[in-house]
Motif scaffolding. Structure first.
Motif, PDB file in Angstrom:
ATOM      1  N   LEU A 174       0.876  -1.173   0.000  1.00 54.65           N
ATOM      2  CA  LEU A 174       0.000   0.000   0.000  1.00 54.65           C
ATOM      3  C   LEU A 174       0.912   1.220   0.000  1.00 54.65           C
ATOM      4  O   LEU A 174       1.743   1.378   0.907  1.00 54.65           O
ATOM      5  CB  LEU A 174      -0.897  -0.019   1.243  1.00 54.65           C
ATOM      6  CG  LEU A 174      -2.071   0.961   1.325  1.00 54.65           C
ATOM      7  CD1 LEU A 174      -3.035   0.518   2.434  1.00 54.65           C
ATOM      8  CD2 LEU A 174      -1.619   2.387   1.587  1.00 54.65           C
ATOM      9  N   GLU A 175       0.755   2.068  -1.000  1.00 50.34           N
ATOM     10  CA  GLU A 175       1.638   3.215  -1.138  1.00 50.34           C
ATOM     11  C   GLU A 175       0.924   4.507  -0.731  1.00 50.34           C
ATOM     12  O   GLU A 175      -0.178   4.787  -1.189  1.00 50.34           O
ATOM     13  CB  GLU A 175       2.128   3.322  -2.587  1.00 50.34           C
ATOM     14  CG  GLU A 175       2.875   2.080  -3.052  1.00 50.34           C
ATOM     15  CD  GLU A 175       3.304   2.157  -4.503  1.00 50.34           C
ATOM     16  OE1 GLU A 175       4.150   3.015  -4.819  1.00 50.34           O
ATOM     17  OE2 GLU A 175       2.775   1.374  -5.312  1.00 50.34           O
ATOM     18  N   LEU A 176       1.569   5.255   0.136  1.00 49.17           N
ATOM     19  CA  LEU A 176       1.025   6.530   0.606  1.00 49.17           C
ATOM     20  C   LEU A 176       1.909   7.669   0.138  1.00 49.17           C
ATOM     21  O   LEU A 176       3.147   7.552   0.124  1.00 49.17           O
ATOM     22  CB  LEU A 176       0.944   6.545   2.136  1.00 49.17           C
ATOM     23  CG  LEU A 176      -0.019   5.534   2.782  1.00 49.17           C
ATOM     24  CD1 LEU A 176       0.121   5.564   4.302  1.00 49.17           C
ATOM     25  CD2 LEU A 176      -1.455   5.824   2.378  1.00 49.17           C
ATOM     26  N   GLU A 206      -5.344  13.010   5.287  1.00 53.70           N
ATOM     27  CA  GLU A 206      -6.608  12.329   4.953  1.00 53.70           C
ATOM     28  C   GLU A 206      -6.562  10.863   5.362  1.00 53.70           C
ATOM     29  O   GLU A 206      -7.264  10.033   4.789  1.00 53.70           O
ATOM     30  CB  GLU A 206      -6.869  12.434   3.442  1.00 53.70           C
ATOM     31  CG  GLU A 206      -6.855  13.841   2.881  1.00 53.70           C
ATOM     32  CD  GLU A 206      -8.020  14.669   3.383  1.00 53.70           C
ATOM     33  OE1 GLU A 206      -9.031  14.069   3.802  1.00 53.70           O
ATOM     34  OE2 GLU A 206      -7.922  15.915   3.377  1.00 53.70           O
ATOM     35  N   LEU A 207      -5.756  10.520   6.362  1.00 53.51           N
ATOM     36  CA  LEU A 207      -5.586   9.114   6.727  1.00 53.51           C
ATOM     37  C   LEU A 207      -6.888   8.459   7.151  1.00 53.51           C
ATOM     38  O   LEU A 207      -7.108   7.268   6.888  1.00 53.51           O
ATOM     39  CB  LEU A 207      -4.549   8.983   7.847  1.00 53.51           C
ATOM     40  CG  LEU A 207      -3.101   9.308   7.468  1.00 53.51           C
ATOM     41  CD1 LEU A 207      -2.189   9.120   8.667  1.00 53.51           C
ATOM     42  CD2 LEU A 207      -2.634   8.451   6.304  1.00 53.51           C
ATOM     43  N   ASP A 208      -7.764   9.210   7.792  1.00 54.18           N
ATOM     44  CA  ASP A 208      -9.043   8.645   8.244  1.00 54.18           C
ATOM     45  C   ASP A 208      -9.905   8.194   7.075  1.00 54.18           C
ATOM     46  O   ASP A 208     -10.768   7.329   7.236  1.00 54.18           O
ATOM     47  CB  ASP A 208      -9.826   9.666   9.077  1.00 54.18           C
ATOM     48  CG  ASP A 208      -9.261   9.800  10.482  1.00 54.18           C
ATOM     49  OD1 ASP A 208      -8.518   8.899  10.907  1.00 54.18           O
ATOM     50  OD2 ASP A 208      -9.557  10.803  11.150  1.00 54.18           O
ATOM     51  N   GLU A 209      -9.684   8.765   5.926  1.00 48.88           N
ATOM     52  CA  GLU A 209     -10.436   8.368   4.736  1.00 48.88           C
ATOM     53  C   GLU A 209      -9.631   7.405   3.871  1.00 48.88           C
ATOM     54  O   GLU A 209     -10.163   6.413   3.370  1.00 48.88           O
ATOM     55  CB  GLU A 209     -10.813   9.604   3.914  1.00 48.88           C
ATOM     56  CG  GLU A 209     -11.778  10.556   4.624  1.00 48.88           C
ATOM     57  CD  GLU A 209     -12.177  11.725   3.749  1.00 48.88           C
ATOM     58  OE1 GLU A 209     -11.878  11.672   2.544  1.00 48.88           O
ATOM     59  OE2 GLU A 209     -12.772  12.676   4.260  1.00 48.88           O
ATOM     60  N   VAL A 210      -8.357   7.698   3.702  1.00 48.13           N
ATOM     61  CA  VAL A 210      -7.524   6.919   2.787  1.00 48.13           C
ATOM     62  C   VAL A 210      -7.253   5.512   3.309  1.00 48.13           C
ATOM     63  O   VAL A 210      -7.459   4.511   2.598  1.00 48.13           O
ATOM     64  CB  VAL A 210      -6.190   7.647   2.523  1.00 48.13           C
ATOM     65  CG1 VAL A 210      -5.251   6.754   1.711  1.00 48.13           C
ATOM     66  CG2 VAL A 210      -6.439   8.957   1.795  1.00 48.13           C
ATOM     67  N   LEU A 211      -6.790   5.383   4.553  1.00 48.42           N
ATOM     68  CA  LEU A 211      -6.372   4.076   5.047  1.00 48.42           C
ATOM     69  C   LEU A 211      -7.514   3.064   5.160  1.00 48.42           C
ATOM     70  O   LEU A 211      -7.363   1.919   4.708  1.00 48.42           O
ATOM     71  CB  LEU A 211      -5.632   4.226   6.369  1.00 48.42           C
ATOM     72  CG  LEU A 211      -4.164   4.650   6.227  1.00 48.42           C
ATOM     73  CD1 LEU A 211      -3.511   4.874   7.572  1.00 48.42           C
ATOM     74  CD2 LEU A 211      -3.388   3.589   5.439  1.00 48.42           C
TER      75      LEU A 211
END
Length: 280
Positions: A255-257, A264-269
């Motif tokens: 998984l690339e960030l 936006e981690l709460d949405e992306v992850l």
């Protein structure tokens, strides 16, 4: 001669309690402290017991006044006016309700229950109040609006917010779970995984012959996570391309960030992890 204590008109009392005048008069009437007669408000025996009295004014005529102490009367002050939910706390802290609940759980003040949150004895000691949604029966907790000033909560908040991560002497940044990482960005990702209850390793060596390490590894779904930072450094860019080639050649899940994902981690992850079979 003793100075007379300050008295508040009903309108002034309403303002002090954060209410409007009509609401205040209605509440006092419902409590039986005042009654309406011939277009005028009059004190009842109960209102006189609560130290209500009259004052005469050339401009306003006769009106009712109250001692300042009545502002703290439990019949007038709704305890929940001094409390807020995690959404309200989020407006003050800039952190989502979900992350705040996870922070509070990490402190041992709440625990997950029936798709909601159950107050613990430790949380009750910090002023939390257990509530339940009337329609769904899902439990939730109200907290004092002053919680952001709580020293324990502030310390936990500082540990979570990456720019305030504890910086070790020339060693890196310390995450909430004790992991020592290389950057504030990695701390932010690590804290997110930790509070979400996701088991993870840091600086994990890839299972290949070449010497290469991933930023994070989630053993439950055998997933590697890479955060790609600045590409201005030629050596960093070369290392990135080398690792991307290894992931592809050995069919390793990754998984690339990117830099833009950090806020936006709460949405992306959750969305990305679901693709790999991990619900959070």
């Amino acid at each position: 001669m003793a100075k007379e204590s300050k008295k508040l008109s009903t309108s002034a009392l309403a303002k002090a309690l954060g209410k409007n005048s009509r609401q205040m008069f209605t509440e006092l009437e419902a409590l039986g402290w005042i009654r309406r007669e011939q277009e005028q408000w009059h004190l009842t025996a109960k209102g006189e017991f609560e130290q209500g009295s009259y004052r005469d004014s050339e401009r306003y005529g006769r009106y009712i006044v109250w001692p300042e102490s009545v502002k703290a009367h439990r019949a007038l002050v709704n305890p929940e006016d001094r409390f807020t939910g995690v959404k309200g706390l989020g407006l003050k802290t800039g952190i989502s309700a979900l992350r705040l609940n996870q922070l509070l759980a990490e402190l041992g003040w709440v625990k997950p229950r029936l798709k909601g949150w159950q107050l613990t004895a430790a949380g009750q000691a910090q002023g939390g109040i257990q509530k339940e949604d009337i329609q769904t029966a899902i439990p939730y907790v109200l907290w004092p609006k002053t919680l952001p000033d709580n020293i324990i909560f502030k310390r936990s908040l500082r540990a979570f917010v990456a720019p305030l991560a504890e910086v070790e002497h020339c060693s890196g940044c310390r995450a909430m779970d004790g992991h020592l990482l290389r950057s504030e960005a990695e701390v932010k990702i690590d804290n997110w995984l930790y509070l979400a209850g996701i088991s993870h390793a840091c600086d994990k060596r890839l299972p290949v012959d070449a010497l290469a390490r991933a930023d994070f590894y989630l053993p439950e779904v055998r997933l590697f996570i890479e955060f790609w930072g600045s590409e201005n450094d030629p050596s960093y860019l070369a290392d990135k391309m080398h690792k991307k080639a290894l992931y592809e050649a050995h069919d390793l899940a990754v998984l690339e960030l990117q830099e833009g994902d950090l806020n936006e981690l709460d949405e992306v992850l959750p969305r990305q992890l679901r693709r790999f079979g991990l619900e959070c």
